[in-house]
Design a protein around this motif. Structure first.
Motif, PDB file in Angstrom:
ATOM      1  N   ASP A 112       0.839  -1.199   0.000  1.00 25.09           N
ATOM      2  CA  ASP A 112       0.000   0.000   0.000  1.00 25.09           C
ATOM      3  C   ASP A 112       0.874   1.249   0.000  1.00 25.09           C
ATOM      4  O   ASP A 112       2.005   1.225   0.513  1.00 25.09           O
ATOM      5  CB  ASP A 112      -0.873   0.049   1.256  1.00 25.09           C
ATOM      6  CG  ASP A 112      -1.763  -1.170   1.427  1.00 25.09           C
ATOM      7  OD1 ASP A 112      -1.936  -1.930   0.446  1.00 25.09           O
ATOM      8  OD2 ASP A 112      -2.279  -1.367   2.541  1.00 25.09           O
ATOM      9  N   ILE A 113       0.320   2.338  -0.501  1.00 25.90           N
ATOM     10  CA  ILE A 113       1.077   3.594  -0.477  1.00 25.90           C
ATOM     11  C   ILE A 113       1.390   4.023   0.947  1.00 25.90           C
ATOM     12  O   ILE A 113       2.439   4.618   1.217  1.00 25.90           O
ATOM     13  CB  ILE A 113       0.329   4.703  -1.241  1.00 25.90           C
ATOM     14  CG1 ILE A 113       1.264   5.906  -1.469  1.00 25.90           C
ATOM     15  CG2 ILE A 113      -0.942   5.118  -0.529  1.00 25.90           C
ATOM     16  CD1 ILE A 113       0.683   6.985  -2.354  1.00 25.90           C
ATOM     17  N   GLU A 114       0.489   3.690   1.887  1.00 32.42           N
ATOM     18  CA  GLU A 114       0.690   4.111   3.270  1.00 32.42           C
ATOM     19  C   GLU A 114       1.990   3.571   3.865  1.00 32.42           C
ATOM     20  O   GLU A 114       2.602   4.206   4.725  1.00 32.42           O
ATOM     21  CB  GLU A 114      -0.490   3.662   4.138  1.00 32.42           C
ATOM     22  CG  GLU A 114      -1.798   4.355   3.819  1.00 32.42           C
ATOM     23  CD  GLU A 114      -2.610   3.689   2.719  1.00 32.42           C
ATOM     24  OE1 GLU A 114      -3.773   4.073   2.535  1.00 32.42           O
ATOM     25  OE2 GLU A 114      -2.073   2.767   2.045  1.00 32.42           O
ATOM     26  N   ALA A 115       2.426   2.391   3.400  1.00 29.15           N
ATOM     27  CA  ALA A 115       3.671   1.813   3.910  1.00 29.15           C
ATOM     28  C   ALA A 115       4.895   2.594   3.464  1.00 29.15           C
ATOM     29  O   ALA A 115       5.953   2.536   4.109  1.00 29.15           O
ATOM     30  CB  ALA A 115       3.794   0.352   3.464  1.00 29.15           C
ATOM     31  N   TRP A 116       4.765   3.349   2.355  1.00 25.00           N
ATOM     32  CA  TRP A 116       5.871   4.132   1.805  1.00 25.00           C
ATOM     33  C   TRP A 116       5.880   5.567   2.326  1.00 25.00           C
ATOM     34  O   TRP A 116       6.755   6.346   1.955  1.00 25.00           O
ATOM     35  CB  TRP A 116       5.791   4.141   0.283  1.00 25.00           C
ATOM     36  CG  TRP A 116       5.974   2.791  -0.335  1.00 25.00           C
ATOM     37  CD1 TRP A 116       5.011   1.938  -0.764  1.00 25.00           C
ATOM     38  CD2 TRP A 116       7.215   2.123  -0.575  1.00 25.00           C
ATOM     39  NE1 TRP A 116       5.561   0.782  -1.263  1.00 25.00           N
ATOM     40  CE2 TRP A 116       6.916   0.871  -1.162  1.00 25.00           C
ATOM     41  CE3 TRP A 116       8.552   2.472  -0.354  1.00 25.00           C
ATOM     42  CZ2 TRP A 116       7.910  -0.037  -1.520  1.00 25.00           C
ATOM     43  CZ3 TRP A 116       9.547   1.564  -0.712  1.00 25.00           C
ATOM     44  CH2 TRP A 116       9.213   0.328  -1.295  1.00 25.00           C
ATOM     45  N   MET A 117       4.915   5.902   3.160  1.00 23.63           N
ATOM     46  CA  MET A 117       4.791   7.256   3.685  1.00 23.63           C
ATOM     47  C   MET A 117       5.271   7.322   5.136  1.00 23.63           C
ATOM     48  O   MET A 117       5.238   6.328   5.854  1.00 23.63           O
ATOM     49  CB  MET A 117       3.329   7.717   3.599  1.00 23.63           C
ATOM     50  CG  MET A 117       2.772   7.736   2.194  1.00 23.63           C
ATOM     51  SD  MET A 117       0.991   8.052   2.127  1.00 23.63           S
ATOM     52  CE  MET A 117       0.907   9.755   2.725  1.00 23.63           C
ATOM     53  N   THR A 118       5.690   8.498   5.543  1.00 26.77           N
ATOM     54  CA  THR A 118       5.992   8.682   6.960  1.00 26.77           C
ATOM     55  C   THR A 118       4.677   8.756   7.728  1.00 26.77           C
ATOM     56  O   THR A 118       3.644   9.152   7.178  1.00 26.77           O
ATOM     57  CB  THR A 118       6.771   9.984   7.196  1.00 26.77           C
ATOM     58  OG1 THR A 118       5.948  11.092   6.824  1.00 26.77           O
ATOM     59  CG2 THR A 118       8.065  10.012   6.396  1.00 26.77           C
ATOM     60  N   THR A 119       4.717   8.396   8.985  1.00 22.35           N
ATOM     61  CA  THR A 119       3.493   8.470   9.778  1.00 22.35           C
ATOM     62  C   THR A 119       3.020   9.915   9.915  1.00 22.35           C
ATOM     63  O   THR A 119       1.812  10.173   9.981  1.00 22.35           O
ATOM     64  CB  THR A 119       3.708   7.857  11.172  1.00 22.35           C
ATOM     65  OG1 THR A 119       4.875   8.451  11.766  1.00 22.35           O
ATOM     66  CG2 THR A 119       3.931   6.359  11.065  1.00 22.35           C
TER      67      THR A 119
END
Length: 466
Positions: A206-213
């Motif tokens: 998912d894109i969320e895994a590649w983003m900072t929190t």
């Protein structure tokens, strides 16, 4: 005598330990065989003895730089690079020399995303890359360097990698991203400079895994695991921490992105997440708004959430307006109905290169965008579509236009006949006497064949907002 020997050994061990601690240590990406971005102030960093002086000498101009380490032993500095060339060497010295050699100066790009970016030239099991053997026959090129980040996850930001720069040959290229490698090869041939390509991709993510929190603040359509939960590749931030954070600061010209299938479950926020991700990456790199070119996902018989695919198409298209200096490659004509991994990665690489060559490198005359829907006019029982990005008009290469649908006020869409008339497409159906709306390739499995004369495809679109 024995006592003296023990003392001597102890002194030697202590001396060796001190030297080892004093030695300059570099991250994996700063190593022999690397490519540095030309005509830039590129960042070099590493560790050495605490509160010590490190000298760095670059062989292309024999300039010597000095930097003091922190109390933790870390250091960072910027060095100026010339026009493309090499090989060169860089000498690091804190009392003990470390030489990084076979260094080229040229163009550096990062390619990231999920499996369609990760997919190597050798292909996947029972899933080929079109013309892979021909690609590998042409792979021997010392002017292309490959750096493949290993697939890892972490709940906290990491700085170390188990990876190395490799020269391009059949053995190294077959394991590397087919999209990333072929893009690099095109640039190397057209610009006639060395090219370094960094692969950081992980299938099924998912894109969320590649983003900072922190960049995910404000979004609430994804799962946040408990702190005690076992780490998984789609946890927010875990791929950023392990696969992006260790290379942040390494000077790049731009980024390629091929991801989206895994976000078909929550497409409505995908454009905003892309924009948040890119904004954060650029800020962390601290190198301006480098270009961000990405691929719209291809048609396929999706097993679940198929009705969300057209909405993801739209989100990916909207992202261009949210992300400065970005561009989208359309793949509606090169999908596959049997695999989510279309075999023709060459055309995708070329279309990414069109964006880069024109928009980034100023190669005028190279067209990089296909027809873009502009307006709808109803004339009797026909709907007339107009487009931008068609200076020389439209074509279907002597084929019948496919994947057009038309609807009346009842909002029921019927397959339609579509004909190119000058610079417009005229759409009609005997089932719809008073048309109101038109859709093109607006289903998960709908392929498209509408192009501008320059050969670039129109993206899926709809004229309604139903």
């Amino acid at each position: 005598m024995k006592k003296h020997f023990i003392v001597l050994v102890s002194v030697m061990l202590l001396w060796n330990t001190t030297v080892l601690k004093a030695n300059v240590t570099l991250p994996a990406i700063i190593s022999s065989g690397m490519v540095l971005q030309q005509q830039s102030n590129v960042t070099l960093w590493g560790t050495a003895k605490a509160n010590a002086k490190v000298t760095v000498q670059t062989s292309w101009n024999q300039k010597v730089y000095n930097v003091n380490t922190t109390k933790e032993g870390t250091w960072r500095l910027a060095v100026a690079t010339p026009k493309a060339g090499g090989p060169y060497k860089i000498t690091f010295n804190d009392g003990s020399k470390l030489v990084v050699d076979d260094v080229f100066i040229g163009e550096v790009w990062l390619c990231s995303g999920q499996s369609n970016m990760e997919m190597p030239v050798k292909g996947y099991a029972n899933q080929p890359i079109l013309n892979s053997n021909e690609i590998l026959m042409d792979a021997d090129e010392p002017g292309i360097r490959l750096f493949r980040v290993e697939k890892k996850m972490s709940k906290t930001p990491q700085t170390q990698l188990d990876a190395k720069w490799e020269s391009a040959d059949a053995a190294s290229v077959k394991e590397f991203s087919a999209v990333g490698y072929q893009f690099a090869r095109i640039l190397q041939k057209r610009l006639k400079v060395p090219v370094g390509i960094i692969q950081s991709a992980f299938g099924g993510t998912d894109i969320e895994a590649w983003m900072t929190t922190s960049s995910l603040q404000g979004f609430n359509d994804f799962k946040i695991p408990a702190d005690t939960a076992k780490i998984a590749k789609n946890n927010p931030g875990v791929l950023f921490n392990a696969m992006i954070n260790p290379i942040i600061g390494y000077s790049i010209k731009g980024t390629l992105w091929y991801q989206g299938e895994n976000n078909r479950m929550n497409p409505l926020t995908y454009d905003k997440k892309m924009a948040a991700m890119v904004k954060q990456w650029r800020q962390l790199w601290n190198s301006g708004e480098w270009p961000f070119y990405y691929v719209q996902i291809a048609p396929n018989v999706y097993k679940d959430h198929a009705d969300q695919i057209p909405l993801l198409y739209e989100a990916q298209s909207r992202a261009m307006k949210l992300i400065p200096n970005s561009g989208m490659v359309v793949s509606v004509d090169v999908g596959s109905m049997t695999t989510i991994h279309p075999p023709d990665k060459t055309i995708i690489s070329k279309r990414l290169a069109y964006w880069a060559l024109n928009n980034t490198y100023g190669k005028q005359g190279i067209v990089f965008r296909g027809p873009v829907y502009k307006s709808l006019e109803i004339t009797g029982d026909k709907a007339v579509l107009s487009f931008d990005e068609i200076p020389n008009g439209l074509t279907a290469y002597d084929q019948k236009l496919i994947s057009f649908e038309i609807a009346g006020i009842d909002k029921v869409f019927y397959p339609a006949e579509a004909l190119i008339k000058g610079k417009t497409v005229v759409v009609s159906s005997e089932s719809v006497k008073s048309p109101v709306a038109v859709r093109y390739a607006f289903k998960d499995r709908a392929e498209g064949n509408l192009y501008n004369v320059e050969g670039l495809p129109a993206e899926p679109f709809r004229t309604d907002s139903w």
